[in-house]
Design a protein around this motif. Sequence first.
Motif, mmCIF file in Angstrom:
data_model
loop_
_atom_site.group_PDB
_atom_site.id
_atom_site.type_symbol
_atom_site.label_atom_id
_atom_site.label_comp_id
_atom_site.label_asym_id
_atom_site.label_seq_id
_atom_site.Cartn_x
_atom_site.Cartn_y
_atom_site.Cartn_z
ATOM 1 N N VAL A 1 110.155 83.821 88.642
ATOM 2 C CA VAL A 1 110.340 82.699 87.727
ATOM 3 C C VAL A 1 108.978 82.067 87.453
ATOM 4 O O VAL A 1 108.008 82.307 88.174
ATOM 5 N N LEU A 2 108.938 81.255 86.410
ATOM 6 C CA LEU A 2 107.703 80.576 86.049
ATOM 7 C C LEU A 2 107.611 79.214 86.726
ATOM 8 O O LEU A 2 108.553 78.409 86.656
ATOM 9 N N LYS A 3 106.484 78.990 87.365
ATOM 10 C CA LYS A 3 106.194 77.690 87.928
ATOM 11 C C LYS A 3 105.158 77.016 87.036
ATOM 12 O O LYS A 3 104.058 77.533 86.856
ATOM 13 N N THR A 4 105.523 75.878 86.449
ATOM 14 C CA THR A 4 104.612 75.177 85.554
ATOM 15 C C THR A 4 103.965 74.002 86.287
ATOM 16 O O THR A 4 104.429 73.588 87.357
ATOM 17 N N HIS A 5 102.899 73.450 85.684
ATOM 18 C CA HIS A 5 102.148 72.362 86.303
ATOM 19 C C HIS A 5 102.158 71.143 85.399
ATOM 20 O O HIS A 5 102.173 71.259 84.160
ATOM 21 N N VAL A 6 102.140 69.981 86.005
ATOM 22 C CA VAL A 6 102.143 68.724 85.256
ATOM 23 C C VAL A 6 100.924 68.665 84.338
ATOM 24 O O VAL A 6 99.801 68.997 84.736
ATOM 25 N N LEU A 7 101.165 68.274 83.094
ATOM 26 C CA LEU A 7 100.115 68.124 82.075
ATOM 27 C C LEU A 7 99.370 69.429 81.795
ATOM 28 O O LEU A 7 98.270 69.410 81.240
ATOM 29 N N ASP A 8 99.969 70.555 82.163
ATOM 30 C CA ASP A 8 99.344 71.869 81.929
ATOM 31 C C ASP A 8 97.937 71.946 82.519
ATOM 32 O O ASP A 8 97.032 72.550 81.942
ATOM 33 N N LEU A 9 97.744 71.349 83.679
ATOM 34 C CA LEU A 9 96.413 71.369 84.292
ATOM 35 C C LEU A 9 96.012 72.782 84.711
ATOM 36 O O LEU A 9 94.823 73.094 84.802
ATOM 37 N N ASN A 10 96.986 73.622 84.967
ATOM 38 C CA ASN A 10 96.742 75.033 85.256
ATOM 39 C C ASN A 10 97.780 75.854 84.511
ATOM 40 O O ASN A 10 98.847 75.338 84.140
ATOM 41 N N PRO A 11 97.504 77.141 84.280
ATOM 42 C CA PRO A 11 98.494 77.982 83.597
ATOM 43 C C PRO A 11 99.762 78.128 84.424
ATOM 44 O O PRO A 11 99.730 78.001 85.661
ATOM 45 N N PRO A 12 100.902 78.383 83.789
ATOM 46 C CA PRO A 12 102.106 78.708 84.556
ATOM 47 C C PRO A 12 101.855 79.916 85.446
ATOM 48 O O PRO A 12 101.016 80.769 85.143
ATOM 49 N N GLU A 13 102.591 79.979 86.542
ATOM 50 C CA GLU A 13 102.408 81.056 87.519
ATOM 51 C C GLU A 13 103.735 81.761 87.774
ATOM 52 O O GLU A 13 104.808 81.143 87.737
ATOM 53 N N TRP A 14 103.657 83.056 88.038
ATOM 54 C CA TRP A 14 104.835 83.831 88.406
ATOM 55 C C TRP A 14 105.045 83.715 89.919
ATOM 56 O O TRP A 14 104.146 84.009 90.696
ATOM 57 N N PRO B 1 89.287 76.188 79.673
ATOM 58 C CA PRO B 1 90.276 75.599 80.580
ATOM 59 C C PRO B 1 91.657 75.545 79.939
ATOM 60 O O PRO B 1 91.795 75.176 78.767
ATOM 61 N N PHE B 2 92.676 75.872 80.712
ATOM 62 C CA PHE B 2 94.021 76.021 80.174
ATOM 63 C C PHE B 2 94.537 74.778 79.459
ATOM 64 O O PHE B 2 95.212 74.906 78.427
ATOM 65 N N PRO B 3 94.269 73.548 79.932
ATOM 66 C CA PRO B 3 94.776 72.381 79.180
ATOM 67 C C PRO B 3 94.332 72.363 77.728
ATOM 68 O O PRO B 3 95.092 71.960 76.845
ATOM 69 N N PHE B 4 93.111 72.834 77.450
ATOM 70 C CA PHE B 4 92.612 72.843 76.078
ATOM 71 C C PHE B 4 93.326 73.908 75.234
ATOM 72 O O PHE B 4 93.708 73.654 74.093
ATOM 73 N N THR B 5 93.489 75.098 75.803
ATOM 74 C CA THR B 5 94.162 76.151 75.038
ATOM 75 C C THR B 5 95.632 75.805 74.809
ATOM 76 O O THR B 5 96.176 76.038 73.734
#
Length: 460
Positions: free
Chosen positions: A58-71, A353-357
């Motif tokens: 499953v995808l684990k997401t991060h608050v404010l997209d500070l890092n990319p989602p992770e499997w 950095p992922f937040p920008f993309t």
Amino acid sequence: MEQLKPLDAGFLEAEDSDRHVSLAVGGLSIIEGPEPDFDALCANIAERMLRVPRFNQVLKTHVLDLNPPEWVEDDGFDLSHHVHRAAVPNPGDDTALFRLVADIMERRLDRDRPLWECWVIEGLQDGRWALLMKIHHCIADGIATMHMFSGLADEGEVSNYANEIRAARSQSTGVDVPKLSVNPLSWASGAWNLARSATGAARLALEGALEVTTGLLQPAASSSLVGPVSTMRRISAAQVSLRDVRNICDAFGVTINDVALAAITDSFRAALLRRGERPRRNSLRTLVPVSIRSNDALGVADNRVSLMLPFLPVEKEDPVEQLRAVHRRLSRTKGSGQREAGAVFVAAASVVPFPFTAWAVRVLTKLPQRGVVTLATNVPGPRQRMRIVGREVVRVVPIPPIALQLRTGIAILSYADDLVFGITGDFDTAADIDDLARGIEAAVARLAAISAEKRDDRAG
């Protein structure tokens, strides 16, 4: 934990930008009967599908997209959430089947679970049944999806046409992609390494980038083919002989993709005329994904595509002129650097950095784009007919998604002796996709007849 690449994550952002779209891709296999025992079939599917790690993650997401989602592994994985059973009403024909498939594909996958479903469909004509595989586009592109799908075959992963495409003959895209980081010093270093690795193709990529940017920003001719979509879908399919297509290729010195796009051109021209609209030179700018996946990465679950944005020549009436114009425009587009620009753009996104993309993709996908009118993606499929649980797969139909104001999308799949066109349309604004499918078949038949006459003239 493995992070999503920016392109993979972009499909999640594009889906989030419009509540009316679902960015799952599908593969529909129509199989000879009799249908096997459902429990035994589920066990067979589970054993083969779960060899691919993505189907148990499953995808684990991060608050404010500070890092990319992770499997991450799904500790509560339950196969019954993913393998389902359905039946088509009498008479079990294509119309009934495609209506059911559209109902399934238009619903979004649950992001709290692994992003796939498998539907066992009963009640088809002639005692047949079907399997529908539904996978979120963030997991894989068309080639990777077809590679995973072929793993369901009794023979294991079957030989396919993927190794004939341009990218497959090289071992990499030619761009060294640094790892993602939110550290500005690492970002600067990664950007410098990317710039050095891209130097050899910089001029070509720059030219291509300008063309792609212009294509995305400059509106195509106004037509009913582009605009907002509803949540409901229509699905249809066309099927032609690969032998006929190859004969056309030999007669006119073109590629299989040229023939497929020419047939699509002719059918869209008829659709515009049918709707009382004038086909213009800039009526059908088409998003044509281009694989940058090498042979050594065929089994990797991710997206490795660039793009081209040619205008298909719907303004031309003669089918041979359409074919020649498609060949010229595709040849020019291939040499313009659009493919290279897309590859470099994807690589460059990996050092930002992922937040920008994530923010940039979110903003861009919410804009009412009117530059691209439709999608035509070519997926190389198995060379031989597959067998699943001892039954022959007689037909495979690719099911593309639609999004970003595109009201129709077409996926082209080679399977054994056939070339199959899977068409997805918006329910409210693309009610004539069955006519679009029949038009593709008629266009190939006309070109095949002209090719036969040409051969006869040469023989005479």
